[in-house]
Design a protein around this motif. Structure first.
Motif, PDB file in Angstrom:
ATOM      1  N   MET A   1     -13.169  43.622  56.230  1.00  0.00           N
ATOM      2  CA  MET A   1     -12.236  43.095  57.446  1.00  0.00           C
ATOM      3  C   MET A   1     -12.274  41.605  57.754  1.00  0.00           C
ATOM      4  N   PRO A   2     -11.294  40.767  57.186  1.00  0.00           N
ATOM      5  CA  PRO A   2     -11.200  39.541  57.386  1.00  0.00           C
ATOM      6  C   PRO A   2     -11.088  38.993  58.737  1.00  0.00           C
ATOM      7  N   TYR A   3     -11.681  37.925  59.198  1.00  0.00           N
ATOM      8  CA  TYR A   3     -11.659  37.301  60.623  1.00  0.00           C
ATOM      9  C   TYR A   3     -11.556  35.946  60.426  1.00  0.00           C
ATOM     10  N   TYR A   4     -11.161  35.244  61.625  1.00  0.00           N
ATOM     11  CA  TYR A   4     -10.902  33.682  61.473  1.00  0.00           C
ATOM     12  C   TYR A   4     -11.635  33.453  62.968  1.00  0.00           C
ATOM     13  N   LEU A   5     -12.113  32.305  62.649  1.00  0.00           N
ATOM     14  CA  LEU A   5     -12.865  31.615  63.834  1.00  0.00           C
ATOM     15  C   LEU A   5     -12.421  30.329  64.263  1.00  0.00           C
ATOM     16  N   PHE A   6     -11.786  30.132  65.704  1.00  0.00           N
ATOM     17  CA  PHE A   6     -11.500  29.034  66.209  1.00  0.00           C
ATOM     18  C   PHE A   6     -12.373  28.404  67.246  1.00  0.00           C
ATOM     19  N   LEU A   7     -12.757  27.059  67.257  1.00  0.00           N
ATOM     20  CA  LEU A   7     -13.391  26.349  68.138  1.00  0.00           C
ATOM     21  C   LEU A   7     -12.461  25.515  68.896  1.00  0.00           C
ATOM     22  N   ASP A   8     -11.922  25.526  70.188  1.00  0.00           N
ATOM     23  CA  ASP A   8     -10.917  24.525  70.683  1.00  0.00           C
ATOM     24  C   ASP A   8     -10.061  24.304  69.782  1.00  0.00           C
ATOM     25  N   GLU A   9      -9.287  25.208  69.151  1.00  0.00           N
ATOM     26  CA  GLU A   9      -8.023  25.614  68.534  1.00  0.00           C
ATOM     27  C   GLU A   9      -8.280  24.941  67.130  1.00  0.00           C
ATOM     28  N   VAL A  10      -9.582  24.433  66.612  1.00  0.00           N
ATOM     29  CA  VAL A  10      -9.910  24.233  65.196  1.00  0.00           C
ATOM     30  C   VAL A  10     -10.480  25.275  64.446  1.00  0.00           C
ATOM     31  N   GLN A  11      -9.862  25.733  63.449  1.00  0.00           N
ATOM     32  CA  GLN A  11     -10.399  26.735  62.798  1.00  0.00           C
ATOM     33  C   GLN A  11     -11.517  26.241  61.710  1.00  0.00           C
ATOM     34  N   VAL A  12     -12.716  26.943  61.628  1.00  0.00           N
ATOM     35  CA  VAL A  12     -13.728  26.659  60.857  1.00  0.00           C
ATOM     36  C   VAL A  12     -13.378  27.150  59.439  1.00  0.00           C
ATOM     37  N   PRO A  13     -13.992  26.516  58.502  1.00  0.00           N
ATOM     38  CA  PRO A  13     -13.798  26.767  57.354  1.00  0.00           C
ATOM     39  C   PRO A  13     -14.121  28.002  56.688  1.00  0.00           C
ATOM     40  N   ILE A  14     -15.127  28.332  57.051  1.00  0.00           N
ATOM     41  CA  ILE A  14     -15.882  29.811  56.635  1.00  0.00           C
ATOM     42  C   ILE A  14     -16.543  30.495  57.891  1.00  0.00           C
TER      43      ILE A  14
ATOM     44  N   ASN B   1     -10.402  36.253  65.604  1.00  0.00           N
ATOM     45  CA  ASN B   1      -9.314  36.975  65.233  1.00  0.00           C
ATOM     46  C   ASN B   1      -9.649  37.808  64.075  1.00  0.00           C
ATOM     47  N   ARG B   2      -9.647  38.955  64.402  1.00  0.00           N
ATOM     48  CA  ARG B   2      -9.975  39.977  63.378  1.00  0.00           C
ATOM     49  C   ARG B   2      -8.580  40.773  62.702  1.00  0.00           C
ATOM     50  N   THR B   3      -8.386  40.847  61.546  1.00  0.00           N
ATOM     51  CA  THR B   3      -7.107  41.114  60.685  1.00  0.00           C
ATOM     52  C   THR B   3      -7.633  42.325  59.867  1.00  0.00           C
ATOM     53  N   ASP B   4      -6.715  43.091  59.456  1.00  0.00           N
ATOM     54  CA  ASP B   4      -6.863  44.245  58.152  1.00  0.00           C
ATOM     55  C   ASP B   4      -6.556  43.641  57.042  1.00  0.00           C
TER      56      ASP B   4
ATOM     57  N   MET C   1      -2.783  42.020  58.941  1.00  0.00           N
ATOM     58  CA  MET C   1      -2.124  42.406  60.353  1.00  0.00           C
ATOM     59  C   MET C   1      -3.227  42.215  61.445  1.00  0.00           C
ATOM     60  N   PRO C   2      -3.047  41.822  62.560  1.00  0.00           N
ATOM     61  CA  PRO C   2      -4.196  41.801  63.739  1.00  0.00           C
ATOM     62  C   PRO C   2      -4.676  43.084  64.066  1.00  0.00           C
ATOM     63  N   ILE C   3      -5.739  43.087  64.256  1.00  0.00           N
ATOM     64  CA  ILE C   3      -6.510  44.364  64.812  1.00  0.00           C
ATOM     65  C   ILE C   3      -6.859  44.186  66.127  1.00  0.00           C
ATOM     66  N   PHE C   4      -7.750  42.979  66.471  1.00  0.00           N
ATOM     67  CA  PHE C   4      -7.918  42.643  67.784  1.00  0.00           C
ATOM     68  C   PHE C   4      -8.760  41.327  67.718  1.00  0.00           C
ATOM     69  N   ALA C   5      -8.904  40.797  68.751  1.00  0.00           N
ATOM     70  CA  ALA C   5      -9.621  39.296  68.850  1.00  0.00           C
ATOM     71  C   ALA C   5     -10.292  39.101  70.134  1.00  0.00           C
ATOM     72  N   THR C   6     -11.280  38.393  70.165  1.00  0.00           N
ATOM     73  CA  THR C   6     -12.304  37.939  71.137  1.00  0.00           C
ATOM     74  C   THR C   6     -11.984  36.418  71.708  1.00  0.00           C
ATOM     75  N   ASN C   7     -11.252  36.446  72.730  1.00  0.00           N
ATOM     76  CA  ASN C   7     -10.592  35.271  73.160  1.00  0.00           C
ATOM     77  C   ASN C   7     -11.092  34.921  74.548  1.00  0.00           C
ATOM     78  N   MET C   8     -11.998  33.813  74.692  1.00  0.00           N
ATOM     79  CA  MET C   8     -12.617  33.372  76.094  1.00  0.00           C
ATOM     80  C   MET C   8     -12.676  32.113  76.026  1.00  0.00           C
ATOM     81  N   ARG C   9     -12.897  31.548  77.094  1.00  0.00           N
ATOM     82  CA  ARG C   9     -13.273  30.268  77.491  1.00  0.00           C
ATOM     83  C   ARG C   9     -14.831  30.267  77.622  1.00  0.00           C
ATOM     84  N   VAL C  10     -15.430  29.029  76.871  1.00  0.00           N
ATOM     85  CA  VAL C  10     -16.930  29.136  76.565  1.00  0.00           C
ATOM     86  C   VAL C  10     -17.216  27.610  76.834  1.00  0.00           C
ATOM     87  N   SER C  11     -18.748  27.445  77.013  1.00  0.00           N
ATOM     88  CA  SER C  11     -19.266  26.391  76.924  1.00  0.00           C
ATOM     89  C   SER C  11     -20.261  26.227  75.833  1.00  0.00           C
ATOM     90  N   LEU C  12     -20.499  25.118  75.198  1.00  0.00           N
ATOM     91  CA  LEU C  12     -21.354  24.831  74.048  1.00  0.00           C
ATOM     92  C   LEU C  12     -22.648  24.382  74.634  1.00  0.00           C
TER      93      LEU C  12
END
Length: 230
Positions: free
Chosen positions: A1-14, A94-97, A101-112
């Motif tokens: 299952m591919p997924y993509y990680l964003f921190l403050d709208e910046v996508q990490v490469p891996i 963001n998790r995709t099949d 196609m999007p499956i579901f996402a974890t989307n929240m405001r966080v602090s580092l």
């Protein structure tokens, strides 16, 4: 299952190979006479996330660079900014099949909370960073005002509550070159297919710029400030 990680709208490469998400328990227990032990249910505590990021020195075929290749230093500068600016930011997983196609996402405001740069000869020139995040919840301070009469006593119905100016403000995004409503909805709302909601919330701004140009209805332009629906 591919997924993509964003921190403050910046996508990490891996994306990290594993991620721990801990929902902290705030329930309390007590022992009652003739009843034994009981559980008092409380609102869950703040979610904590921890993972390792691999930041490659050279472009890799399986890594993602939507805005072009970046050196590890660029992502380290991002982490330093997120830590020192003392402001919450958006975490999006963001998790995709297999078809994308999007499956579901974890989307929240966080602090580092913490990040640790790992030095290891086995990594060569690549950089590994251990990251710890904590969910952020908006809050406001409540004030109680009194009107005092000549006797130094509060008057009957003069007490009232009001929320402080720290109440959360609507979230916004400034359009950058290459942005679309779908991409912004994906990053800020966790689902690109919600772009019609984003359009409706900013219809006056978007239509006003497109009026008379003949451009498609959903065309947006760099510099426009869009309000993200709550």
């Amino acid at each position: 299952m591919p997924y993509y990680l964003f921190l403050d709208e910046v996508q990490v490469p891996i994306p990290p190979s594993s991620l721990q998400m801990k929902v902290k328990n705030k329930n309390e227990t007590a022992t009652l006479i003739n009843e034994g032990e009981v559980n008092f249910l409380k609102t869950a505590g703040l979610t904590e996330l921890s993972f390792d990021l691999l930041l490659p020195k050279n472009r890799l075929p399986f890594a993602s660079y939507p805005d072009g290749f970046r050196e590890p230093r660029s992502y380290l500068d991002l982490l330093n900014r997120l830590k020192t600016q003392n402001l919450p930011f958006r975490f999006l997983l963001n998790r995709t099949d297999p078809a994308g196609m999007p499956i579901f996402a974890t989307n929240m405001r966080v602090s580092l909370e913490d990040y640790t740069i790992q030095e290891d000869a086995d990594n060569g020139m690549d950089v590994v960073v251990s990251v710890k995040l904590r969910q952020y919840r908006d809050f406001g301070t409540k004030f109680v005002e009194y009107v005092i009469n000549e006797k130094g006593e509060p008057e009957g119905n003069a007490t009232r509550d009001r929320e402080a100016d720290s109440a959360p403000k609507p979230e916004t995004r400034t359009v950058k070159k290459g942005d679309t409503l779908w991409l912004i909805a994906q990053a800020a709302m966790g689902d690109g297919n919600r772009y019609p909601e984003l359009y409706e919330a900013n219809k006056a701004v978007i239509d006003g710029k497109n009026r008379g140009t003949g451009n498609p209805r959903y065309t947006i332009y760099p510099g426009q400030v869009l309000t993200i629906p709550g």
